[in-house]
Write an enzyme that holds these catalytic residues in place. Sequence first.
Site, PDB file in Angstrom:
ATOM      1  N   CYS A  28     -14.526  -2.808  26.070  1.00  0.00           N
ATOM      2  CA  CYS A  28     -13.402  -1.894  26.242  1.00  0.00           C
ATOM      3  C   CYS A  28     -12.755  -2.090  27.603  1.00  0.00           C
ATOM      4  CB  CYS A  28     -13.856  -0.429  26.143  1.00  0.00           C
ATOM      5  SG  CYS A  28     -14.739   0.001  24.639  1.00  0.00           S
ATOM      6  N   ASP A 433      17.173 -13.944  56.759  1.00  0.00           N
ATOM      7  CA  ASP A 433      18.156 -13.433  55.805  1.00  0.00           C
ATOM      8  C   ASP A 433      19.029 -12.365  56.470  1.00  0.00           C
ATOM      9  OD1 ASP A 433      18.884 -13.110  52.755  1.00  0.00           O
ATOM     10  OD2 ASP A 433      18.600 -11.085  53.535  1.00  0.00           O
TER      11      ASP A 433
END
Length: 476
Positions: A28, A433
């Site tokens: 599980c 940037d």
Amino acid sequence: MCYRAVSSRDARFDGWFVMAVQTTGIYCRPSCPAMTPRRANVRFYPTVAAAQRAGFRACLRCRPDAAPGSPEWNTRADLVARAMRLIGDGVVERDGVAGLASRLGYTERHLHRQLVAELGAGPLALARAQRAQTARVLIETTKVSFADIAFASGFASIRQFNDTIREVFAATPTQLRAKFHGNGSESAPGTITVRLPYRPPMDAEGLMGFLRSRRVTGIEEWDADTYKRALRLPHGTGTMALAVRDGYVECTLRLADLRDLSTAVWRARRLLDLDADPAAIDAALATDPALEPLVLKRPGIRVPGAVDGLEIAVRAVVGQQISVAAARTVLGRIVEALGEPLAEPDGGLTHVFPTAQALAAAPDEALPMPAARRRTIRELGAAVADGRVQLHPGAAADEVTEALCALPGVGPWTAGYVTMRALADPDSFLPTDLGVKRAADLNGLPTDPAALTERAKAWRPWRAYALMHLWHSEAS
């Protein structure tokens, strides 16, 4: 630690490991709602393939095979992580273990030994687990015949398909389809809708807004709350439509060949960064006083990925020193001139992105940009076509950066943008940037690239997520 996560049904650990119950023979996910078994009766495995290899079958209640993937495969750059990314993209199904090992630059024996040592299963077992998951999705969500599903999922024979389904799910294909008959698709052939889970929280607005603002006419479309795009896949073309829901992304695929299902699903997950661990990322970035308010404003931020590494590289080159809107216009003209038309257009989706060969041989009129940039696009196409630049998911970021920067017109900014999106490198950072500089100034961070890089060392290995926070803050 694993048992504590299971006892509290902590969904954050879904995909990190699975719990196998020796008394029932079932494995599980940690958040399974069933009664927690006694500690003495459970074992833990790092992958579903390892649990299956040990003789356990999947729980049909919590569906551990459909849990979010482990975020380790994106954050790590070692052999095992790179191999897992390529297995997810379907390389073993297409090229075998030999092809996988060749792409990674190692022998099959060494690759197998490394995967078994860390994940408890070799490449064939890992690919088999993926085949079983693909088959289950097709069984439960379509009315495609079992014979077609078997070969579409990558099985070599109907018998192998039947044996694997019985072994993994403790049910025959007919029983699986009967149990979930209400989900059978009434859509056109080749159309499949699946749910792609993610770990909350998720900044869906920021993620979808990023993609929406950069959509390119012909290959991308925005419709209400749904992002759509065209795909070039190993066995043909296709389209995907993605809409973020509460706890999952609704993904509708139109595929020319069903064998591309698992690859298309995996690329959708990469595009939306669905396997990220937002709790860990937010906690790490929030320790910086300058980033803390940004994290609180946008919890669960994601880094947009890619479905095609070459496309991202071309976007980065085209976007040098021009606005996002102008880059969209140029890219749309490139797609119209060089892209391959879809056999069946899907709304505004009419083409797939051009191939490397088409870009390498592109005439001037197909590349509406300065001559130096046209040369860069052609050199990039030629380098990808002949293998000098590798932009597949298993490529190493440092090697890609070096190869890209060797091309004329490609510098650190372009290479960093490519590794961030095409390779899903979580630590890519772009200190030069212009948008980052403006955002840094707004948020009390150094604007000098060297000083900002030094400050950003504390954000590692999540600098790409910090970058997204800065971009969003500058735009808001």
